[in-house]
Write an enzyme that holds these catalytic residues in place. Structure first.
Site, PDB file in Angstrom:
ATOM      1  N   GLY A   1      57.096  63.665  49.396  1.00 29.80           N
ATOM      2  CA  GLY A   1      58.434  63.336  48.914  1.00 29.80           C
ATOM      3  C   GLY A   1      58.475  62.069  48.091  1.00 29.80           C
TER       4      GLY A   1
ATOM      5  N   GLU B   1      43.483  62.464  47.042  1.00 30.28           N
ATOM      6  CA  GLU B   1      43.845  61.137  46.549  1.00 30.28           C
ATOM      7  C   GLU B   1      45.094  60.604  47.259  1.00 30.28           C
ATOM      8  OE1 GLU B   1      45.434  59.919  42.265  1.00 30.28           O
ATOM      9  OE2 GLU B   1      43.699  61.276  42.204  1.00 30.28           O
TER      10      GLU B   1
END
Lengths: 230, 230
Positions: free
Chosen positions: B46, B112
Site C-alpha cells: 500500500g 526488493e
C-alpha cells in the site's frame, strides 16, 4: 501524528432510492447544493467527513440530516477519486446508498433542505460525477435484487404480489413473467401471507403479504443464497 | 480552493491474490511495513494517495511498485474509514484487489520490497484492519467467481480442465462436482480447446484449453451473465 503526507478532503455522497407504489416509479432524492462551485444546482445529498468521524457515522449523519431517517438500509457502494472531479478542490467522495420506503421520509426535514424526489428517467442535470453515481446505483439495484431481498426495503410493510412484481418490473426496467415470478418468490418461503385482502385494484382483490425478515436473517447466517433471477 | 473543512490522509491498500497451480493453493502478497507504527510487521502492499493523483492511478502505482506488473486485473473493492483504525493518524484507506498469475510476478522487484506470498490458511498476524480486508477479498472471490470469469486471471494462459476445476475448488473451499463443473464451463462456449495435451499428471493426458477473452468481452457488451454457480 506519525505520517507525513499531504491530506485530502473526504466527502460522503448518499444515493437514496425510493419506490412510489402508487405511481410504480423508482425515485431518487436530490437537493440543490448550498455551496460554490455549482451552488443551486441539483446534487445527491452529501457532506464532508469530519476528522474524528467513522465513515459509516458520516453517512448516517448525512442521511438523517436530509431525510430524518435512522436505522434504515445504508451501505457503502464505491469511492470516487479522480483528481480533477471537483473544481472546488481535491475531494475523494465515498458513495453510500440507501433504500427507503417513500412514505417514511420526513417531508418537513426534506423540505427544509430543499430535498426532492425525482423519477429516474426524468433526472435534472447533476453536478460533478453524480450522474455516474446514480447509474452505478441503478446497476447495483438490478444485481442486488437478484440475490438479496433488497426490494422489500422499498415496499410498505403490507404489499400484494402484483405490487411486488411491479417493483421488480421497475427495477429490471422490463415486464417480467408473472407466473415465473410468483413461483420463484413464493418458493423462497420468505413471505408471510396475511388474511387481509387489498381490493383497491380488483373486485376479487389480492392477498396482502409481509416479508419475513427474521427468517431471512436466520437463513442468511446458514449461507442461504436468494435466487430471484427472473 | 473553495472548501473549508479539515482534510484527511487517504491511502491505497492493495490485496493481491495469486494461485499456485502446482501446489493448488490460493496465495496473498504481503510485505513488512517500512513505517511506524508497526514497522516490520506484515501488511498488504500500500501507500498514500498523492494530492494530484487519481485513485485508480494510485492503485496502479502501488501495484507496479511492489510487483512490477501493469495492465492486470485491478479493481476497487471497499473503503475503510473507522476514525481510530490507524494509531499513526486519521487515514481513510481505499482497498483495491488484483488477481495475477503467480508466474508473472517480477520476483526481483517483489524481493526488493520484501514482498512475499502467503497461503491463505497460513496468514501471519496483519497490521490494522488488513485481516478484515483479506477476508472481504475471499468473500468477493467466491461471489465473483460465480458470475464473472475472474478465475482465468489467476491461471496460466494454457490450462487443463482438471486445473480449472482445482482452482474453483480452492476458491470455493470445497471439492465441487466434477461432471457438473465440466458441463457448465463447457456450455459457456468461452474455452478454446487446443490440440495440445498435458501429460504431466496422467498417461492419457488432458487437453489444454485457453480462455476466449475476446468472445467474453463481446458477450458481456450484449448483457451476457456468466453462471458458474456449481
Amino acid at each position: 501524528m506519525t505520517y507525513n503526507h499531504p491530506k485530502i478532503l473526504v466527502a460522503i455522497d448518499c444515493l437514496v432510492f425510493g419506490y412510489d407504489t402508487a405511481e410504480n416509479d423508482l425515485k431518487v432524492l436530490l437537493f440543490q447544493r448550498e455551496v460554490e462551485p455549482f451552488a443551486g444546482e441539483w446534487s445527491l445529498i452529501g457532506g464532508f467527513v469530519n476528522e474524528d468521524e467513522n465513515l459509516s457515522d458520516g453517512a448516517e449523519r448525512v442521511l438523517e440530516k436530509f431525510t430524518g431517517l435512522k436505522d434504515v438500509f445504508l451501505e457503502q457502494l464505491s469511492t470516487y477519486g479522480k483528481a480533477n472531479r471537483d473544481p472546488g478542490g481535491r475531494v475523494v467522495s465515498i458513495l453510500y446508498w440507501s433504500l427507503i420506503k417513500l412514505d417514511e421520509l420526513h417531508r418537513d426535514i426534506a423540505n427544509e433542505h430543499g430535498a426532492r424526489w425525482f423519477d429516474l428517467d426524468e433526472l435534472p442535470k447533476l453536478v460533478l460525477d453524480h450522474e455516474d453515481m446514480v447509474r452505478l446505483g441503478e446497476e447495483k439495484l438490478v444485481q442486488n435484487a437478484k440475490s438479496r431481498p433488497i426490494g422489500f426495503e422499498l415496499l410498505p410493510e403490507d404489499f400484494t404480489l402484483p405490487q411486488l412484481k411491479q417493483l421488480y418490473d421497475a427495477i429490471y426496467g422490463k415486464s417480467i413473467d408473472d407466473r415465473n415470478f410468483r413461483k420463484k418468490i413464493l418458493s423462497t418461503d420468505l413471505l408471510i401471507k396475511t388474511d387481509k385482502k387489498d381490493k383497491s385494484t380488483s373486485k376479487k382483490g389480492a392477498f396482502v403479504y409481509q416479508f419475513d425478515a427474521e427468517k431471512y436473517n436466520d437463513l442468511r447466517k446458514q449461507g442461504y443464497h436468494l435466487d430471484l433471477n427472473v
